[in-house]
Design an enzyme around this catalytic site. Structure first.
Site: not given
Lengths: 129, 280
Positions: B12, B59, B193, B240
């Site tokens: 996302h 976030h 990431h 995530e």
């Protein structure tokens, strides 16, 4: 028995766990305040005075003034909160990430375009590596 | 009764939303990524669900350190698009499905998952980029959404096994909802990431490929991956991926992979995308 925290020795990596959240609580809530435009204006007009409104350590305040992101991570700041400061400074997330690696934005972007940093070479091109 | 026949997973990354909003998807940087969404948009046009239970993370937008729910189900009627610091995305607000959301809350708690319920929270790229991936730029989103927020920012997130089991509880909740609805579960975030520190920019294609394969054939193996392995091998933010396991847990043991897409880089991230249908 102490809790097992086996993630302390990963190169170039600080895990934002409960210890860090405790240490960085106010630093992160300061960053969160920058979500509001009126707070961004007040901060940019007098950074030191705005930082003094938050019950942070002097080391945290100085690191914010220097935009020393890696020190801030060690002092309990989390990167998603720091990103509020990147945006306040007119920087992208990518620019913020590049700054933490010690690379120029161009070098960082080129590294990503060539497939990113490999796991065998965790700190290649990094300022500390 | 409500039915669940398929699940979707995708990263996302906020830059994907920006590229779509700014009409830059034809640029060299973006074309290969968006080409992988063409199949997905046809697929969902043919079997658009009534409701998506969208597993995502906030976030530091609706939740800050004053409130960190491990699992929060959003029972509001509508969700505003948040201004994350670079202006509100020019996409429609998201309509909720409060009847289903409240039902899931009750069913899941009775099933051992003590969900926190929240109302009409503002939603950030974690929720809106997946909608863009699947629906492009509509006047209004063609589905209603039950946002299910997972804390993956303050370590530790819930374990992979807990997320996988939550998916199973979601399935039972959906199938005990007394309304004629087609529901999908989407899992978002990942893949490899790391956004922070001197190691930012880490990508691990092998890890990602194994994870994509495991989503199809060995979800129980994936659910046993310890947090340390995600962080060490695929970067701090790769954790995530536990949110994909919520989606996978909601599907049948046997699934059919109908679409896979993987692209590096998207900003700082490896983008992964899967569409799975129940095989039985």
């Amino acid at each position: 028995m102490a809790l097992d925290k086996p993630y302390g020795d990963i190169p170039g990596t600080i895990v934002f766990d409960s210890d860090m959240a405790r240490r960085g609580f106010h630093a992160n809530q300061f960053c969160m305040s920058l979500m509001r435009p009126e707070n961004r204006e007040r901060f940019l007009a007098d950074e030191a005075a705005y930082l003094d409104e938050w019950p942070m350590t002097e080391a945290q305040k100085q690191a914010f003034l220097r935009r020393d992101y890696n020190t801030l991570l060690q002092l309990g700041a989390n990167v998603y909160y720091l990103s509020k400061l990147f945006f306040t400074d007119g920087q992208s997330f990518e620019q913020g990430a590049a700054a933490m690696t010690g690379m120029t934005r161009e070098a960082y972007r080129a590294m990503m375009l060539s497939g990113g940093r490999s796991t065998g070479d965790h700190l290649s091109g990094g300022g500390d590596g | 009764m409500a039915r669940l026949a398929a699940g979707v997973a995708m990263s996302h990354v906020p830059a994907v939303g920006a590229a779509s909003d700014q009409g830059r998807t034809g640029e060299d940087y973006w074309r290969p990524l968006f080409a992988g969404f063409e199949f997905s948009r046809q697929w969902i046009a043919e079997r658009c669900p009534d409701v998506v239970v969208l597993v995502y993370n906030d976030h530091a937008t609706a939740f800050d350190l004053n409130l960190v729910p491990t699992f929060a189900i959003a029972c509001g009627e509508e969700f505003e698009i948040a201004d994350e610091g670079w202006g509100r995305r020019p996409v429609p607000n998201v309509r909720g499905a409060p009847d289903l959301a409240w039902h899931i809350r009750q069913s899941a708690i009775e099933d051992g998952f003590d969900l926190t319920s929240v109302g009409g929270v503002p939603v950030d790229h974690g929720l809106t980029v997946p909608l863009t991936v699947m629906f492009d730029r509509p006047e209004a989103w063609p589905v209603r959404v039950v946002p299910l927020a997972v804390n993956v920012i303050v370590y530790p997130p819930p374990s992979g096994q807990r997320c996988y089991a939550l998916g199973k509880a979601l399935r039972r909740a959906i199938e005990s909802f007394d309304e004629d609805l087609d529901v999908q579960v989407w899992g978002t975030g990942g893949m490899s990431h790391q956004l922070q520190g001197p190691r930012a920019g880490l990508i691990n294609r092998d890890f990602d490929a194994r994870f994509l394969d495991g989503m199809v054939h060995d979800p129980e193996g994936l659910a046993r991956i310890p947090h340390l392995e995600y962080i060490r091998d695929a970067g701090t933010e790769a954790i995530e991926l536990v949110m994909w396991l919520v989606m996978r847990g909601a599907l049948d043991q046997r699934v059919r992979e109908v679409h896979r897409h993987y692209h590096v880089p998207v900003s700082n991230t490896a983008f992964g995308h899967l569409i799975l249908e129940n095989a039985s």
